[in-house]
Design a protein around this motif. Sequence first.
Motif, PDB file in Angstrom:
ATOM      1  N   SER A  31      28.769 -43.738   3.710  1.00 26.39           N
ATOM      2  CA  SER A  31      30.075 -43.394   3.180  1.00 26.39           C
ATOM      3  C   SER A  31      30.178 -41.920   2.806  1.00 26.39           C
ATOM      4  N   THR A  32      29.104 -41.266   2.490  1.00 22.33           N
ATOM      5  CA  THR A  32      29.145 -39.861   2.088  1.00 22.33           C
ATOM      6  C   THR A  32      28.808 -38.907   3.238  1.00 22.33           C
ATOM      7  N   ALA A  33      28.449 -39.449   4.378  1.00 14.62           N
ATOM      8  CA  ALA A  33      28.082 -38.608   5.503  1.00 14.62           C
ATOM      9  C   ALA A  33      29.216 -38.507   6.508  1.00 14.62           C
ATOM     10  N   GLY A  34      30.448 -38.667   6.046  1.00 13.13           N
ATOM     11  CA  GLY A  34      31.597 -38.620   6.942  1.00 13.13           C
ATOM     12  C   GLY A  34      31.906 -37.207   7.414  1.00 13.13           C
ATOM     13  N   PRO A  35      32.820 -37.042   8.379  1.00 12.30           N
ATOM     14  CA  PRO A  35      33.155 -35.728   8.949  1.00 12.30           C
ATOM     15  C   PRO A  35      33.680 -34.727   7.931  1.00 12.30           C
ATOM     16  N   SER A  36      34.382 -35.247   6.850  1.00  9.66           N
ATOM     17  CA  SER A  36      34.967 -34.319   5.887  1.00  9.66           C
ATOM     18  C   SER A  36      33.932 -33.561   5.097  1.00  9.66           C
ATOM     19  N   ASN A  37      32.721 -34.057   5.053  1.00  6.19           N
ATOM     20  CA  ASN A  37      31.668 -33.394   4.302  1.00  6.19           C
ATOM     21  C   ASN A  37      30.658 -32.699   5.201  1.00  6.19           C
ATOM     22  N   ASN A  38      30.947 -32.584   6.514  1.00  2.00           N
ATOM     23  CA  ASN A  38      30.016 -31.965   7.445  1.00  2.00           C
ATOM     24  C   ASN A  38      30.786 -30.964   8.312  1.00  2.00           C
ATOM     25  N   PRO A  39      30.778 -29.647   7.946  1.00  2.00           N
ATOM     26  CA  PRO A  39      31.556 -28.654   8.721  1.00  2.00           C
ATOM     27  C   PRO A  39      31.191 -28.604  10.190  1.00  2.00           C
ATOM     28  N   ALA A  40      29.943 -28.893  10.505  1.00  2.00           N
ATOM     29  CA  ALA A  40      29.524 -28.851  11.905  1.00  2.00           C
ATOM     30  C   ALA A  40      30.251 -29.885  12.741  1.00  2.00           C
ATOM     31  N   LEU A  41      30.701 -30.951  12.112  1.00  2.00           N
ATOM     32  CA  LEU A  41      31.415 -31.998  12.830  1.00  2.00           C
ATOM     33  C   LEU A  41      32.916 -31.762  12.847  1.00  2.00           C
ATOM     34  N   THR A  42      33.449 -31.052  11.856  1.00  2.00           N
ATOM     35  CA  THR A  42      34.901 -30.878  11.756  1.00  2.00           C
ATOM     36  C   THR A  42      35.386 -29.579  12.393  1.00  2.00           C
ATOM     37  N   THR A  43      34.512 -28.584  12.686  1.00  2.00           N
ATOM     38  CA  THR A  43      34.937 -27.305  13.278  1.00  2.00           C
ATOM     39  C   THR A  43      34.143 -26.993  14.535  1.00  2.00           C
ATOM     40  N   PRO A  44      34.380 -27.691  15.617  1.00  2.00           N
ATOM     41  CA  PRO A  44      33.684 -27.378  16.871  1.00  2.00           C
ATOM     42  C   PRO A  44      34.172 -26.046  17.437  1.00  2.00           C
ATOM     43  N   ARG A  45      33.298 -25.317  18.082  1.00  2.00           N
ATOM     44  CA  ARG A  45      33.622 -24.008  18.636  1.00  2.00           C
ATOM     45  C   ARG A  45      33.471 -24.022  20.158  1.00  2.00           C
ATOM     46  N   VAL A  46      34.523 -23.446  20.845  1.00  2.00           N
ATOM     47  CA  VAL A  46      34.514 -23.372  22.303  1.00  2.00           C
ATOM     48  C   VAL A  46      34.839 -21.940  22.708  1.00  2.00           C
ATOM     49  N   ALA A  47      34.012 -21.332  23.525  1.00  2.00           N
ATOM     50  CA  ALA A  47      34.237 -19.959  23.984  1.00  2.00           C
ATOM     51  C   ALA A  47      35.268 -19.928  25.113  1.00  2.00           C
ATOM     52  N   LEU A  48      36.116 -18.874  25.114  1.00  2.00           N
ATOM     53  CA  LEU A  48      37.131 -18.717  26.151  1.00  2.00           C
ATOM     54  C   LEU A  48      37.211 -17.242  26.522  1.00  2.00           C
ATOM     55  N   ASN A  49      36.956 -16.906  27.780  1.00  2.00           N
ATOM     56  CA  ASN A  49      36.986 -15.534  28.255  1.00  2.00           C
ATOM     57  C   ASN A  49      38.359 -15.178  28.802  1.00  2.00           C
ATOM     58  N   PHE A  50      38.788 -13.919  28.547  1.00  2.00           N
ATOM     59  CA  PHE A  50      40.061 -13.424  29.061  1.00  2.00           C
ATOM     60  C   PHE A  50      39.812 -12.258  30.014  1.00  2.00           C
ATOM     61  N   SER A  51      40.641 -12.168  31.055  1.00  2.00           N
ATOM     62  CA  SER A  51      40.594 -11.047  31.988  1.00  2.00           C
ATOM     63  C   SER A  51      42.028 -10.574  32.217  1.00  2.00           C
ATOM     64  N   ILE A  52      42.307  -9.316  31.825  1.00  2.00           N
ATOM     65  CA  ILE A  52      43.654  -8.758  31.949  1.00  2.00           C
ATOM     66  C   ILE A  52      43.583  -7.487  32.785  1.00  2.00           C
ATOM     67  N   GLN A  53      44.348  -7.406  33.847  1.00  2.00           N
ATOM     68  CA  GLN A  53      44.393  -6.229  34.703  1.00  2.00           C
ATOM     69  C   GLN A  53      45.765  -5.574  34.614  1.00  2.00           C
ATOM     70  N   ILE A  54      45.799  -4.293  34.222  1.00  2.00           N
ATOM     71  CA  ILE A  54      47.042  -3.526  34.129  1.00  2.00           C
ATOM     72  C   ILE A  54      46.982  -2.416  35.174  1.00  2.00           C
ATOM     73  N   ASP A  55      47.848  -2.468  36.164  1.00  2.00           N
ATOM     74  CA  ASP A  55      47.843  -1.468  37.230  1.00  2.00           C
ATOM     75  C   ASP A  55      48.423  -0.139  36.732  1.00  2.00           C
ATOM     76  N   LYS A  56      48.037   0.939  37.400  1.00  2.00           N
ATOM     77  CA  LYS A  56      48.533   2.267  37.059  1.00  2.00           C
ATOM     78  C   LYS A  56      49.907   2.501  37.675  1.00  2.00           C
ATOM     79  N   PHE A  57      50.713   3.336  36.997  1.00  2.00           N
ATOM     80  CA  PHE A  57      51.942   3.825  37.616  1.00  2.00           C
ATOM     81  C   PHE A  57      52.070   5.316  37.300  1.00  2.00           C
ATOM     82  N   LEU A  58      52.744   6.035  38.187  1.00  2.00           N
ATOM     83  CA  LEU A  58      52.967   7.468  38.011  1.00  2.00           C
ATOM     84  C   LEU A  58      54.330   7.819  38.589  1.00  2.00           C
TER      85      LEU A  58
END
Length: 221
Positions: A31-58
Amino acid sequence: MTRQRRQLGLMRQALLLMLAAGSAGVQAASSTAGPSNNPALTTPRVALNFSIQIDKFLFFRIGDGAWPTPGGTTSQVSFNLSPSIPAVPTTPTTGNNTAVNWNGTAPTFAVAASGNVLPVEVRSNGGQVSVFATVTTALTSGANTIPMNMVSITSSDAALPAPTIPASGTGTSVNVTGGGTGTVNSLVTIRNANWTFGYNSTISRTAGNYSGQLSFTASVP
């Protein structure tokens, strides 16, 4: 037998009490080992990579064709040089084949310019903008030529300087200062200026109608 049964009964009771206590401990732990008392279970982390290309203008223009519409007309700059004979000992009279007393002092030339003030605009997000001039066609009248560097340019804004015109070929480049009115930051260039073209009339040239062409180039890395 009676004593043994009684001891056996006591042992069973003790065993039941131990089992009851053990089961109570398991329930408490679950009863005391529920998700609310275990941050590792309540805050999962997922990595996400971004790629942004901005072309030149003149965008670069001299003359007509203000942003965002490019111009389609080549500007024409004209200089009309009129000699002035010294007024002594006799004031000359305007006209052909008119005699005048003249001491032989070299005349001065007054320069009347037209179309020689042109708007210039540079816009770019490509970093340092450089501008240079190239003599496309030399100033020529028949067999006579005038070095193109007799023409000079002054700019109304030091942030958008005019390049030095070479006698022939391609001249050295000048850098446009980044930033400008209305820019997001200093990495974007928006510059406007008026370039005024002039002619050096202190050097005597053979009479004629001279024509030539300059081209200007803007570049980024």
